[in-house]
Write a protein that holds these residues in place. Structure first.
Motif, PDB file in Angstrom:
ATOM      1  N   LYS A 463       0.820  -1.207   0.000  1.00 55.96           N
ATOM      2  CA  LYS A 463       0.000   0.000   0.000  1.00 55.96           C
ATOM      3  C   LYS A 463       0.853   1.257   0.000  1.00 55.96           C
ATOM      4  O   LYS A 463       0.486   2.276  -0.600  1.00 55.96           O
ATOM      5  CB  LYS A 463      -0.924   0.011   1.206  1.00 55.96           C
ATOM      6  N   TYR A 464       2.032   1.191   0.659  1.00 56.62           N
ATOM      7  CA  TYR A 464       2.866   2.384   0.782  1.00 56.62           C
ATOM      8  C   TYR A 464       4.274   2.184   0.227  1.00 56.62           C
ATOM      9  O   TYR A 464       5.183   2.947   0.542  1.00 56.62           O
ATOM     10  CB  TYR A 464       2.933   2.829   2.249  1.00 56.62           C
ATOM     11  N   ARG A 466       6.079   1.349  -3.653  1.00 60.89           N
ATOM     12  CA  ARG A 466       5.827   1.171  -5.077  1.00 60.89           C
ATOM     13  C   ARG A 466       7.147   1.077  -5.839  1.00 60.89           C
ATOM     14  O   ARG A 466       8.038   1.911  -5.645  1.00 60.89           O
ATOM     15  CB  ARG A 466       5.011   2.360  -5.604  1.00 60.89           C
ATOM     16  N   LEU A 489       1.321  10.609  -7.803  1.00 61.75           N
ATOM     17  CA  LEU A 489       0.576  10.163  -6.621  1.00 61.75           C
ATOM     18  C   LEU A 489      -0.336  11.274  -6.106  1.00 61.75           C
ATOM     19  O   LEU A 489      -1.477  11.027  -5.690  1.00 61.75           O
ATOM     20  CB  LEU A 489       1.550   9.726  -5.523  1.00 61.75           C
ATOM     21  N   ARG A 490       0.181  12.497  -6.117  1.00 64.33           N
ATOM     22  CA  ARG A 490      -0.647  13.641  -5.706  1.00 64.33           C
ATOM     23  C   ARG A 490      -1.787  13.845  -6.688  1.00 64.33           C
ATOM     24  O   ARG A 490      -2.938  14.028  -6.288  1.00 64.33           O
ATOM     25  CB  ARG A 490       0.216  14.898  -5.607  1.00 64.33           C
ATOM     26  N   ASN A 492      -3.200  11.761  -8.661  1.00 61.38           N
ATOM     27  CA  ASN A 492      -4.183  10.670  -8.626  1.00 61.38           C
ATOM     28  C   ASN A 492      -4.894  10.547  -7.288  1.00 61.38           C
ATOM     29  O   ASN A 492      -5.748   9.669  -7.112  1.00 61.38           O
ATOM     30  CB  ASN A 492      -3.482   9.335  -8.938  1.00 61.38           C
ATOM     31  N   GLU A 494      -3.618   9.556  -4.512  1.00 68.56           N
ATOM     32  CA  GLU A 494      -3.160   8.404  -3.738  1.00 68.56           C
ATOM     33  C   GLU A 494      -2.334   8.821  -2.520  1.00 68.56           C
ATOM     34  O   GLU A 494      -2.426   8.206  -1.455  1.00 68.56           O
ATOM     35  CB  GLU A 494      -2.325   7.481  -4.621  1.00 68.56           C
ATOM     36  N   TYR A 495      -1.490   9.808  -2.699  1.00 71.12           N
ATOM     37  CA  TYR A 495      -0.629  10.240  -1.602  1.00 71.12           C
ATOM     38  C   TYR A 495      -0.152  11.653  -1.883  1.00 71.12           C
ATOM     39  O   TYR A 495       0.486  11.911  -2.908  1.00 71.12           O
ATOM     40  CB  TYR A 495       0.580   9.298  -1.447  1.00 71.12           C
ATOM     41  N   ASP A 496      -0.452  12.556  -0.975  1.00 67.11           N
ATOM     42  CA  ASP A 496      -0.141  13.974  -1.166  1.00 67.11           C
ATOM     43  C   ASP A 496       1.049  14.334  -0.270  1.00 67.11           C
ATOM     44  O   ASP A 496       0.883  14.745   0.878  1.00 67.11           O
ATOM     45  CB  ASP A 496      -1.354  14.829  -0.824  1.00 67.11           C
TER      46      ASP A 496
END
Length: 871
Positions: A463-464, A466, A489-490, A492, A494-496
């Protein structure tokens, strides 16, 4: 804090006692009862006596276990004395045991830290301590291991319990003079001095309270106390964590039985740095612990031996040096020299602790102290479940931090998978239970750019975490891909990320470093929130030497890139304090073995240049005018550069990329005033004088390829050009001839030339063009060939008018022979002349072309095409 259920034992082990008859006649006046049940007697080390205390009876035993004496414990006027006793050797007489008349002297001696020096001569250490267990700490010499006192004499013993020095003890404990015990009647004794540096203070206050905060505040853990692994405990790296007895790791935490000093590189708190950069209001050491021990809080700071610097402090003095007109290398060296010409001043506060089961101890840090570092010592028996430094801070000051680690790898699965495993186990799997303020899920993401496309992404991805397969485009391409994926990631959702940590793959990482970066960023002052945070590179061979924390570009023609600090041994307390100082320099940069960058600097036009590697991180720092923060304990262990010397990298890649970096950013922006052409022409000349013609040719290749322009560089993915240069590297052999072996010990010797010979050496490039009979005919015998350390670019006195020279790789224990070759020299000189003519004619246009191309190279769109990614 006084929680002891048996104050008699505490009293017993904190004082020295004397035996007397009822008439007052003293039998022995320096009895020292140790916590381990033994009695100190250095005069008779093989006659080990012991003691026990049970039901108000103190019993002393001979070395063979026979009872020596027994005493009833009696309290008189609030103090403990021991009377009504008898000794086996005088059964008919009453013997008294009471606090010795020498006890005040004992208490004074153990409360000081001394500077130990030869009289009017060399300082041997500024951390000489006489410990309560009659051992000596802070100076590791076999001649100074134990001590005792007798009336007005302090005696020092060696490891064999033989006296080596005596000191006169008077009422002024700030200065003790002494003399070595001579073993030879004809030899002159050495005179010594002990000069007190500080005083230790006993503290009596309640500390078994949790950290208290107001309603709008939070107790924020900023540093965990970390301990060495079993493997690290067997190496000198152990002292980066703690000094003293071994710590036993068990399922509940750490078990301590003995003396453990946590005033170390990884565990001391930099009050100076945290107060400067964070919004913390106060600090607390908090331990969840069960046991009986002394806890000493140690405040340390570095004081200059120069009265003028001592008055204003290092920060002001270094600022004045930085603003002076001296050469930047001199300024850097001068600051390092001055920080070494210093002494440690300490204040130590001691707490007696005996818990009732497991308790939380909170020891507030005195904010009125000028200390740079605060550490602690535990002496006794303790089971520690949790330990760390806390900051009290306003809730409104705590920021929501989300870190993305960008690491790029090329066929180094052993390193990268081990680091990922550590992060998984010590952060993602444990953050809720014992991590640092919830670093982990939601606050940490790892992008692994696989330039070799050899990782099994399916087994690594989570999950964290890639993994991204990537062409072999070096660190520059790998880190640019990491920036692109962080932006994706930001985009999409998914993770900012708020920050990116650029991190090498071939390192050993300490996960605590991520936690401390997270903590500092969470409570950083607004005026520092755009600073980069740089982790240090430690030598992973010896495990303890700091190779670099930050670097800078020099103005000197001798050196282009240089660490701001000299190599520090981080197990040395003084060098840890030196490392805590800040050395102002121009053109400072943070290397990407571990560098934290705010997302403000990561955007569609912020990518690296397509230069493969070596210089991409420097260019990024200089381009963004980086301001850097360092902190003790933020570090990675990396293979030091001296183990992998490559002229293809140093002479070609670094030189070529330096020309490119300055052209793209403009000479006024990238290391303004630095003449890189002059630097590398001087490097070329040194290689020529050292008969390293292929290495000189590599410098010319750098200039040649640079002059071919930005599109030539962009068309090559990087590795092709480097493979060509690698073939020009000289070949070393471990099969060293016996005659050469005889002179390997001279490799580090540097021989000077007189001014006239030096002038000839420089003007003729060490005699090139002279007839063969001009040179040293003794070179024909291998035993006479000069040996030069590979690290030296030149050594004029050894090279002058020689026909050949041996180059010795001191790390790999290998050699190569360089021989004078006029033909190769002239081929390089003709090529240089043509390249300089081309540079004069086209240099400005080429630089302008690079500057224009840089606008494209820095874009994510360029890199998507370059890497073959879909738009």
């Amino acid at each position: 804090m006084k929680l002891s259920v048996n104050p008699a034992i505490d009293f017993l082990t904190r004082h020295i006692f004397e035996l007397t008859f009822e008439n007052g006649e003293v039998i022995f006046n320096t009895i020292k009862l140790q916590r381990n049940g033994t009695i100190v007697d250095h005069a008779n080390p093989n006659e080990l006596q012991t003691w026990i205390y049970n039901q108000d009876i103190l019993t002393l035993f001979e070395h063979d276990g026979e009872v020596l004496a027994k005493f009833d414990v009696i309290e008189v006027d609030g103090s403990l004395v021991f009377s009504n006793g008898s000794m086996s050797v005088t059964p008919d007489e009453t013997v008294l045991l009471k606090v010795s008349e020498l006890d005040p002297t004992f208490q004074e001696l153990v409360s000081h830290s001394f500077q130990f020096q030869i009289k009017n001569g060399a300082v041997l250490t500024r951390d000489f301590r006489l410990r309560p267990d009659m051992s000596i700490d802070g100076y590791y010499n076999l001649n100074e291991r134990f001590w005792s006192i007798d009336e007005t004499t302090l005696t020092i013993y060696n490891q064999n319990y033989m006296p080596t020095a005596n000191y006169d003890v008077n009422k002024d404990f700030s200065f003790l003079s002494g003399e070595g015990v001579s073993r030879n009647l004809n030899s002159k004794s050495i005179e010594f001095e002990l000069i007190s540096l500080n005083c230790i203070k006993e503290i009596d206050e309640i500390i078994n309270q949790p950290v208290t905060t107001l309603e709008d505040e939070v107790a924020f853990k900023i540093q965990n106390i970390v301990v060495p692994t079993v493997e690290e405990s067997k190496t000198q790296a152990k002292d980066l964590y703690e000094r003293g007895a071994d710590i036993i790791n068990n399922s509940q935490g750490q078990y301590i039985n003995g003396f453990i000093d946590f005033n170390t590189y990884l565990n001391a708190l930099s009050v100076h740095k945290w107060s400067k950069y964070s919004q913390a209001k106060s600090y607390t050491l908090q331990l969840k612990v069960n046991g009986k021990f002394k806890l000493s809080l140690v405040y340390s700071k570095l004081l200059s031996l120069n009265p003028s610097i001592r008055e204003v402090g290092f920060e002001v003095a270094f600022k004045e040096i930085h603003q002076s007109k001296a050469d930047d290398i001199f300024k850097r060296n001068n600051m390092n020299h001055l920080s070494n010409e210093s002494e440690i001043q300490k204040d130590t506060f001691v707490y007696d602790v005996e818990t009732q089961g497991t308790e939380i101890l909170s020891i507030p840090i005195k904010m009125d102290s000028e200390a740079s570092l605060v550490g602690f010592i535990i002496e006794g028996e303790a089971q520690i479940y949790e330990a760390g430094w806390y900051a009290r801070v306003d809730k409104s000051a705590v920021r929501d931090i989300r870190i993305a680690i960008n690491t790029t790898t090329f066929k180094k699965e052993e390193y990268i998978l081990d680091n990922l495993e550590q992060i998984q186990e010590q952060i993602f799997d444990q953050h809720e239970a014992s991590g640092l303020n919830a670093l982990g899920a939601g606050h940490l993401f790892i992008n692994v750019v696989d330039n070799g496309s050899t990782l099994d992404a399916a087994s690594v991805n989570s999950k964290y975490i890639r993994v991204y397969a990537n062409p072999n485009v070096g660190g520059a391409g790998g880190f640019s891909r990491g920036m692109i994926e962080t932006l994706n990631l930001r985009k999409n959702g998914e993770y900012d990320a708020t920050h990116v940590i650029f991190m090498d793959d071939d390192i050993d990482v300490l996960t605590e470093s991520f936690k401390r970066v997270y903590a500092l960023l969470s409570i950083i002052k607004p005026e520092y929130q755009d600073h980069f945070i740089e982790g240090a590179m430690l030598d992973n061979i010896d495990g303890i030497t700091q190779y670099e924390d930050t670097g800078f570009i020099t103005h000197s023609n001798d050196v282009a890139y240089m660490p701001v600090k000299t190599s520090y041994n981080l197990t040395n307390e003084k060098e840890v304090l030196r490392n805590d100082l800040e050395y102002p320099v121009d053109n400072e940069y943070g290397a990407w073995w571990f560098c934290t960058v705010p997302m403000k600097f990561i955007h569609e036009n912020s990518m690296s240049l397509p230069i493969f590697y070596r210089g991409d991180d420097i260019e990024f720092s200089i381009r963004n005018q980086a301001k850097l923060i360092t902190l003790n304990g933020l570090a990675v262990w990396h293979l030091p550069f001296y183990t992998k010397k490559s002229k293809a990298l140093e002479n070609y890649l670094v030189a070529r990329n330096t020309f490119i970096d300055q052209s793209i950013n403009g000479s006024e922006n990238f290391a303004s005033g630095v003449d890189f052409l002059g630097k590398y022409l001087e490097l070329y000349k040194k290689e020529q004088r050292m008969f390293n013609y292929q290495a000189a040719d590599q410098v010319l290749d750098a200039l040649d390829d640079y002059l071919k322009g930005p599109h030539y560089i962009a068309e090559h993915k990087g590795i092709e050009l480097i493979l060509v240069e690698n073939k020009k590297n000289e070949v070393f052999s471990e099969d060293i001839p016996e005659k050469i072996k005889l002179n390997l010990h001279t490799a580090d010797e540097y021989h000077m030339l007189n001014p006239m010979d030096l002038k000839l050496f420089l003007e003729t490039d060490n005699g090139h063009g002279f007839p063969e009979y001009s040179f040293n005919r003794f070179d024909d015998d291998l035993a006479n060939v000069a040996v030069v350390n590979q690290e030296m670019l030149e050594n004029p006195g050894k090279q002058f008018m020689k026909k050949r020279v041996v180059i010795y790789d001191t790390y790999n224990k290998a050699y190569c022979m360089r021989e004078r070759n006029q033909e190769k020299y002239e081929v390089n000189e003709v090529r240089l002349k043509n390249l300089l003519a081309k540079f004069d004619a086209e240099g400005d246009a080429v630089a302008a072309a690079y500057q224009e191309a840089g606008k494209e190279f820095h874009t994510a769109d360029f890199w998507r095409t370059y890497l073959g990614l879909e738009a």
